[in-house]
Design an enzyme around this catalytic site. Structure first.
Site, PDB file in Angstrom:
ATOM      1  N   ASP A 170       0.808  -1.229   0.000  1.00 12.69           N
ATOM      2  CA  ASP A 170       0.000   0.000   0.000  1.00 12.69           C
ATOM      3  C   ASP A 170       0.837   1.274   0.000  1.00 12.69           C
ATOM      4  O   ASP A 170       0.414   2.305   0.534  1.00 12.69           O
ATOM      5  CB  ASP A 170      -0.966   0.014   1.198  1.00 12.69           C
ATOM      6  CG  ASP A 170      -1.891  -1.185   1.183  1.00 12.69           C
ATOM      7  OD1 ASP A 170      -2.223  -1.652   0.082  1.00 12.69           O
ATOM      8  OD2 ASP A 170      -2.270  -1.648   2.270  1.00 12.69           O
ATOM      9  N   GLU A 171       2.002   1.223  -0.591  1.00 14.46           N
ATOM     10  CA  GLU A 171       2.874   2.406  -0.628  1.00 14.46           C
ATOM     11  C   GLU A 171       2.348   3.442  -1.619  1.00 14.46           C
ATOM     12  O   GLU A 171       2.714   4.617  -1.541  1.00 14.46           O
ATOM     13  CB  GLU A 171       4.302   1.995  -1.037  1.00 14.46           C
ATOM     14  CG  GLU A 171       5.013   1.069  -0.047  1.00 14.46           C
ATOM     15  CD  GLU A 171       4.732  -0.407  -0.309  1.00 14.46           C
ATOM     16  OE1 GLU A 171       3.868  -0.713  -1.170  1.00 14.46           O
ATOM     17  OE2 GLU A 171       5.369  -1.247   0.337  1.00 14.46           O
ATOM     18  N   LYS A 209       1.741   2.160  -5.152  1.00 14.87           N
ATOM     19  CA  LYS A 209       2.267   1.638  -6.419  1.00 14.87           C
ATOM     20  C   LYS A 209       1.333   1.935  -7.590  1.00 14.87           C
ATOM     21  O   LYS A 209       1.773   2.291  -8.681  1.00 14.87           O
ATOM     22  CB  LYS A 209       2.489   0.115  -6.298  1.00 14.87           C
ATOM     23  CG  LYS A 209       3.493  -0.259  -5.219  1.00 14.87           C
ATOM     24  CD  LYS A 209       3.588  -1.753  -5.014  1.00 14.87           C
ATOM     25  CE  LYS A 209       2.367  -2.358  -4.364  1.00 14.87           C
ATOM     26  NZ  LYS A 209       2.141  -1.999  -2.949  1.00 14.87           N
ATOM     27  N   ASN A 243      -5.178 -10.102  -3.779  1.00 17.29           N
ATOM     28  CA  ASN A 243      -4.871  -9.561  -2.440  1.00 17.29           C
ATOM     29  C   ASN A 243      -4.426  -8.104  -2.580  1.00 17.29           C
ATOM     30  O   ASN A 243      -4.517  -7.325  -1.638  1.00 17.29           O
ATOM     31  CB  ASN A 243      -3.803 -10.400  -1.712  1.00 17.29           C
ATOM     32  CG  ASN A 243      -2.581 -10.719  -2.566  1.00 17.29           C
ATOM     33  OD1 ASN A 243      -2.574 -10.475  -3.774  1.00 17.29           O
ATOM     34  ND2 ASN A 243      -1.557 -11.265  -1.957  1.00 17.29           N
ATOM     35  N   GLY A 279      -4.533  -4.223  -3.840  1.00 15.45           N
ATOM     36  CA  GLY A 279      -5.524  -3.181  -4.120  1.00 15.45           C
ATOM     37  C   GLY A 279      -4.756  -1.932  -4.485  1.00 15.45           C
ATOM     38  O   GLY A 279      -4.112  -1.331  -3.635  1.00 15.45           O
ATOM     39  N   HIS A 280      -4.739  -1.570  -5.758  1.00 15.95           N
ATOM     40  CA  HIS A 280      -3.939  -0.447  -6.231  1.00 15.95           C
ATOM     41  C   HIS A 280      -4.869   0.702  -6.636  1.00 15.95           C
ATOM     42  O   HIS A 280      -5.657   0.565  -7.574  1.00 15.95           O
ATOM     43  CB  HIS A 280      -3.055  -0.885  -7.407  1.00 15.95           C
ATOM     44  CG  HIS A 280      -2.022  -1.892  -6.998  1.00 15.95           C
ATOM     45  ND1 HIS A 280      -1.117  -2.444  -7.871  1.00 15.95           N
ATOM     46  CD2 HIS A 280      -1.735  -2.440  -5.788  1.00 15.95           C
ATOM     47  CE1 HIS A 280      -0.317  -3.284  -7.210  1.00 15.95           C
ATOM     48  NE2 HIS A 280      -0.688  -3.303  -5.948  1.00 15.95           N
ATOM     49  N   GLN A 288       2.050  -5.920  -3.189  1.00 16.93           N
ATOM     50  CA  GLN A 288       2.543  -6.038  -1.815  1.00 16.93           C
ATOM     51  C   GLN A 288       3.849  -5.238  -1.658  1.00 16.93           C
ATOM     52  O   GLN A 288       4.055  -4.284  -2.380  1.00 16.93           O
ATOM     53  CB  GLN A 288       2.731  -7.513  -1.394  1.00 16.93           C
ATOM     54  CG  GLN A 288       1.415  -8.284  -1.255  1.00 16.93           C
ATOM     55  CD  GLN A 288       0.850  -8.789  -2.568  1.00 16.93           C
ATOM     56  OE1 GLN A 288       1.529  -9.452  -3.336  1.00 16.93           O
ATOM     57  NE2 GLN A 288      -0.402  -8.478  -2.846  1.00 16.93           N
TER      58      GLN A 288
HETATM   59  P1  GDP Z   1      -0.789   0.392  -3.544  1.00 18.61           P
HETATM   60  O1  GDP Z   1      -1.382  -0.879  -3.084  1.00 18.61           O
HETATM   61  O2  GDP Z   1       0.693   0.445  -3.326  1.00 18.61           O
HETATM   62  O3  GDP Z   1      -1.143   0.754  -4.959  1.00 18.61           O
HETATM   63  O4  GDP Z   1      -1.399   1.534  -2.620  1.00 18.61           O
HETATM   64  P2  GDP Z   1      -2.954   1.680  -2.202  1.00 18.61           P
HETATM   65  O5  GDP Z   1      -3.702   2.175  -3.364  1.00 18.61           O
HETATM   66  O6  GDP Z   1      -3.432   0.441  -1.545  1.00 18.61           O
HETATM   67  O7  GDP Z   1      -2.847   2.748  -1.050  1.00 18.61           O
HETATM   68  C1  GDP Z   1      -2.351   4.026  -1.271  1.00 18.61           C
HETATM   69  C2  GDP Z   1      -3.427   5.042  -0.870  1.00 18.61           C
HETATM   70  O8  GDP Z   1      -2.845   6.320  -0.759  1.00 18.61           O
HETATM   71  C3  GDP Z   1      -4.528   5.178  -1.892  1.00 18.61           C
HETATM   72  O9  GDP Z   1      -5.720   5.510  -1.230  1.00 18.61           O
HETATM   73  C4  GDP Z   1      -4.041   6.355  -2.755  1.00 18.61           C
HETATM   74  O10 GDP Z   1      -5.102   7.041  -3.407  1.00 18.61           O
HETATM   75  C5  GDP Z   1      -3.410   7.213  -1.712  1.00 18.61           C
HETATM   76  N1  GDP Z   1      -2.267   8.036  -2.153  1.00 18.61           N
HETATM   77  C6  GDP Z   1      -1.309   7.735  -3.069  1.00 18.61           C
HETATM   78  N2  GDP Z   1      -0.376   8.698  -3.107  1.00 18.61           N
HETATM   79  C7  GDP Z   1      -0.745   9.615  -2.191  1.00 18.61           C
HETATM   80  C8  GDP Z   1      -0.164  10.844  -1.736  1.00 18.61           C
HETATM   81  O11 GDP Z   1       0.896  11.266  -2.168  1.00 18.61           O
HETATM   82  N3  GDP Z   1      -0.849  11.520  -0.769  1.00 18.61           N
HETATM   83  C9  GDP Z   1      -2.018  11.087  -0.244  1.00 18.61           C
HETATM   84  N4  GDP Z   1      -2.595  11.815   0.702  1.00 18.61           N
HETATM   85  N5  GDP Z   1      -2.588   9.932  -0.642  1.00 18.61           N
HETATM   86  C10 GDP Z   1      -1.953   9.211  -1.598  1.00 18.61           C
HETATM   87  P1  IMO Z   2      -0.886  -4.114  -2.298  1.00 23.17           P
HETATM   88  O1  IMO Z   2      -0.423  -4.644  -3.624  1.00 23.17           O
HETATM   89  C1  IMO Z   2      -0.969  -4.590   2.026  1.00 23.17           C
HETATM   90  C2  IMO Z   2      -1.050  -8.672   3.601  1.00 23.17           C
HETATM   91  C3  IMO Z   2      -2.323  -9.143   4.278  1.00 23.17           C
HETATM   92  C4  IMO Z   2      -1.746 -10.143   5.253  1.00 23.17           C
HETATM   93  C5  IMO Z   2      -0.619 -10.786   4.461  1.00 23.17           C
HETATM   94  C6  IMO Z   2      -0.989 -12.080   3.764  1.00 23.17           C
HETATM   95  O2  IMO Z   2      -2.184  -3.402  -2.348  1.00 23.17           O
HETATM   96  O3  IMO Z   2       0.205  -3.337  -1.643  1.00 23.17           O
HETATM   97  P2  IMO Z   2      -2.506 -12.764   1.700  1.00 23.17           P
HETATM   98  O4  IMO Z   2      -3.884 -12.369   1.326  1.00 23.17           O
HETATM   99  O5  IMO Z   2      -1.464 -12.418   0.691  1.00 23.17           O
HETATM  100  O6  IMO Z   2      -2.411 -14.185   2.159  1.00 23.17           O
HETATM  101  O7  IMO Z   2      -2.177 -11.883   3.023  1.00 23.17           O
HETATM  102  O8  IMO Z   2      -0.230  -9.823   3.495  1.00 23.17           O
HETATM  103  N1  IMO Z   2      -1.251  -8.150   2.229  1.00 23.17           N
HETATM  104  C7  IMO Z   2      -1.184  -6.858   1.905  1.00 23.17           C
HETATM  105  N2  IMO Z   2      -1.010  -5.764   2.681  1.00 23.17           N
HETATM  106  N3  IMO Z   2      -1.060  -4.460   0.697  1.00 23.17           N
HETATM  107  C8  IMO Z   2      -1.216  -5.542  -0.095  1.00 23.17           C
HETATM  108  O9  IMO Z   2      -1.183  -5.457  -1.449  1.00 23.17           O
HETATM  109  C9  IMO Z   2      -1.318  -6.811   0.509  1.00 23.17           C
HETATM  110  N4  IMO Z   2      -1.490  -8.068   0.039  1.00 23.17           N
HETATM  111  C10 IMO Z   2      -1.431  -8.869   1.096  1.00 23.17           C
HETATM  112  O10 IMO Z   2      -2.959  -8.080   4.924  1.00 23.17           O
HETATM  113  O11 IMO Z   2      -1.196  -9.493   6.361  1.00 23.17           O
HETATM  114 MG    MG Z   3      -2.920  -1.570  -1.824  1.00 23.29          MG
END
Ligand code: GDP
Ligand code: IMO
Ligand code: MG
Length: 422
Positions: free
Chosen positions: A14-15, A17, A39, A41-42, A224
């Site tokens: 969830d950085e 990506k 698993n 969520g981007h 991840q």
């Molecule tokens: P991913 O799994 O690495 O693609 O990241 P996620 O989408 O799960 O989580 C990142 C969250 O941060 C999402 O809700 C994005 O819309 C949000 N986001 C991304 N970049 C920024 C940023 O620079 N600032 C803020 N406030 N939110 C951001």
């Molecule tokens: P993105 O791509 C954050 C975590 C789950 C759990 C562990 C194992 O959005 O960054 P799994 O379903 O793979 O067996 O779960 O890994 N996990 C994530 N945490 N972002 C994800 O993906 C994740 N995918 C799995 O919460 O702790």
């Molecule tokens: Mg995510």
């Protein structure tokens, strides 16, 4: 000949990506996922609208892009078809933009049940899995029992499916008290399989290498993060694939000497969802503030994310193993209002200080912090590095010095446009 570039999460996922891949896509023709599955969520935000992708690569919304789901990915056809339909509801036909590897493994309805049963049986020591069937599917892959996308076109498909389902049924029978009914999901699953047939199932390793050979730029999109890697993450609280640079080679069939830029992406602080070690986790008001300002709730499960300060020990570990060539810092804006920002520069274990990520990364680890003065102003509208407050530049300088890597991009908001590229 081109080399493959990659975007990799350096923390616990969830950085950001999805956003970064969407931002970088205009420089690439092909975007390819190489591991993980639904698993992930981007999130992408553009034109005032948000979108969450689970299996489809985050380049899909850019015109003329080709998006490949590589051999290392595990696919739930129900989730994939739902995703495809919601993208196409925006008026974009992606039939020719999405290619799927024949070698990618399928997540069966019973894989999801096995995930649920295994987690329930673990009780308090559960992994906190997203319950999408990821672990059981990779187990069948390495156990050489899996069913793959390419099998869909074989006359043997139903047979293979049923053989594996029956194996799962007998495994599920061992979990006392676990009841389940897959009939509805199974019907949707076969329906989705039929619908997937309009897409091209390909030998993605050949296609990707052909693109590189012809100088077509390819970007690999990680799911991840490094600290969830099956080998180097906080095992057993990890996912079941190699989330790191090496995973690109096995998950797409690209040789190590064809690896180009490695974009390592991290939040200006840290989050984790699910169980497991998290040395810099905050249980105080600062943690609550990070969660509410950063909207730290899972994009796949909606669970609140655990929040804490940036962990330089873990970050350096990830930079080392991925061979990161440039860093991307996300969500800097979330720290706008903090008087003081902390970064863990070492750990103390049993009274001894260490500066590396240890095997025993459990509760006995106490982080040693360095404090930074907060910038205390809104940076969301900044678009040029020079315009950042000095305090933020000091924070970035410190990260560059510690990691030995340049911070090339700083994200200051969720929207595609809220970004500073140096
Ligand atoms: P991913 O799994 O690495 O693609 O990241 P996620 O989408 O799960 O989580 C990142 C969250 O941060 C999402 O809700 C994005 O819309 C949000 N986001 C991304 N970049 C920024 C940023 O620079 N600032 C803020 N406030 N939110 C951001
Ligand atoms: P993105 O791509 C954050 C975590 C789950 C759990 C562990 C194992 O959005 O960054 P799994 O379903 O793979 O067996 O779960 O890994 N996990 C994530 N945490 N972002 C994800 O993906 C994740 N995918 C799995 O919460 O702790
Ligand atoms: Mg995510």
């Amino acid at each position: 000949m081109k080399k493959i570039d990659m975007v990799l999460g350096l923390q616990w996922g969830d950085e950001g990506k999805g956003k970064v891949v969407d931002v970088l896509t205009p420089d690439y023709k092909v975007i390819a996922r190489f591991q993980g599955g639904p698993n992930a969520g981007h999130s992408l935000v553009f034109d005032g609208e948000g979108f969450v992708l689970h299996t489809v690569p985050s380049g899909i919304f850019r015109e003329d892009s080709i998006n490949i789901i590589g051999n290392g990915v595990v696919i739930d056809p129900v989730i994939l078809m739902e995703e495809i339909e919601s993208i196409e509801a925006k008026g974009i036909d992606i039939t020719d933009k999405l290619l799927i590897s024949k070698r990618a493994h399928l997540i069966l309805p019973t894989h999801r049940m096995l995930d649920a049963a295994s987690e329930a049986a673990k009780g308090k020591s559960k992994i906190g899995s997203t319950l999408k069937g990821i672990g059981p599917t990779y187990m069948d892959k390495t156990g050489r029992n899996g069913v793959r996308i390419g099998d869909i076109l074989s006359g043997e498909f139903r047979n293979r499916y049923e053989t594996l389902r029956e194996k799962h049924r007998s495994l599920l029978a061992q979990y006392e008290g676990f009841t389940y009914d897959i009939s509805q999901y199974e019907a949707r699953w076969f329906d989705a399989i039929e619908k997937l047939k309009r897409f091209q199932f390909i030998e993605s390793e050949i296609v990707v290498n052909d693109f590189l050979e012809k100088d077509v730029p390819v970007l690999a999109e990680g799911a991840q993060g490094s600290m969830l890697d099956i080998d180097f993450g906080t095992y057993p609280f990890v996912t079941s694939s190699n989330t790191m640079a090496a995973g690109v080679c096995t998950g797409l069939g690209v040789a190590p000497n064809r690896v180009g830029k490695v974009y390592g992406i991290f939040k200006a602080y840290c989050t984790r969802v699910g169980s497991g070690p998290f040395p810099t986790e905050l249980f105080d008001n600062d943690g609550d503030r990070l969660r509410s300002i950063g909207h730290e709730f899972g994009a796949t499960t909606g669970r609140p994310r655990r929040c804490g300060w940036l962990d330089m020990v873990a970050l350096k570990y990830a930079v080392m193993m991925n061979g990161v060539s440039e860093l991307i810092m996300m969500k800097a804006d979330v720290l706008n209002d903090f008087d003081t920002i902390k970064v863990a520069t070492g750990y103390e274990i049993d009274g001894k200080q260490i500066d590396y990520f240890p095997f025993e990364s459990n509760e006995s680890v106490t982080p040693v912090y360095k404090e930074f003065k907060g910038w205390k102003c809104d940076i969301c509208s900044v678009r040029k590095y020079e315009d950042f407050p000095q305090e933020l530049k000091d924070y970035v300088d410190f990260i560059e010095k510690e990691t030995g890597c340049p911070v090339k991009i700083i994200s200051v908001g969720p929207d595609r446009k809220e970004i500073v590229i140096r």
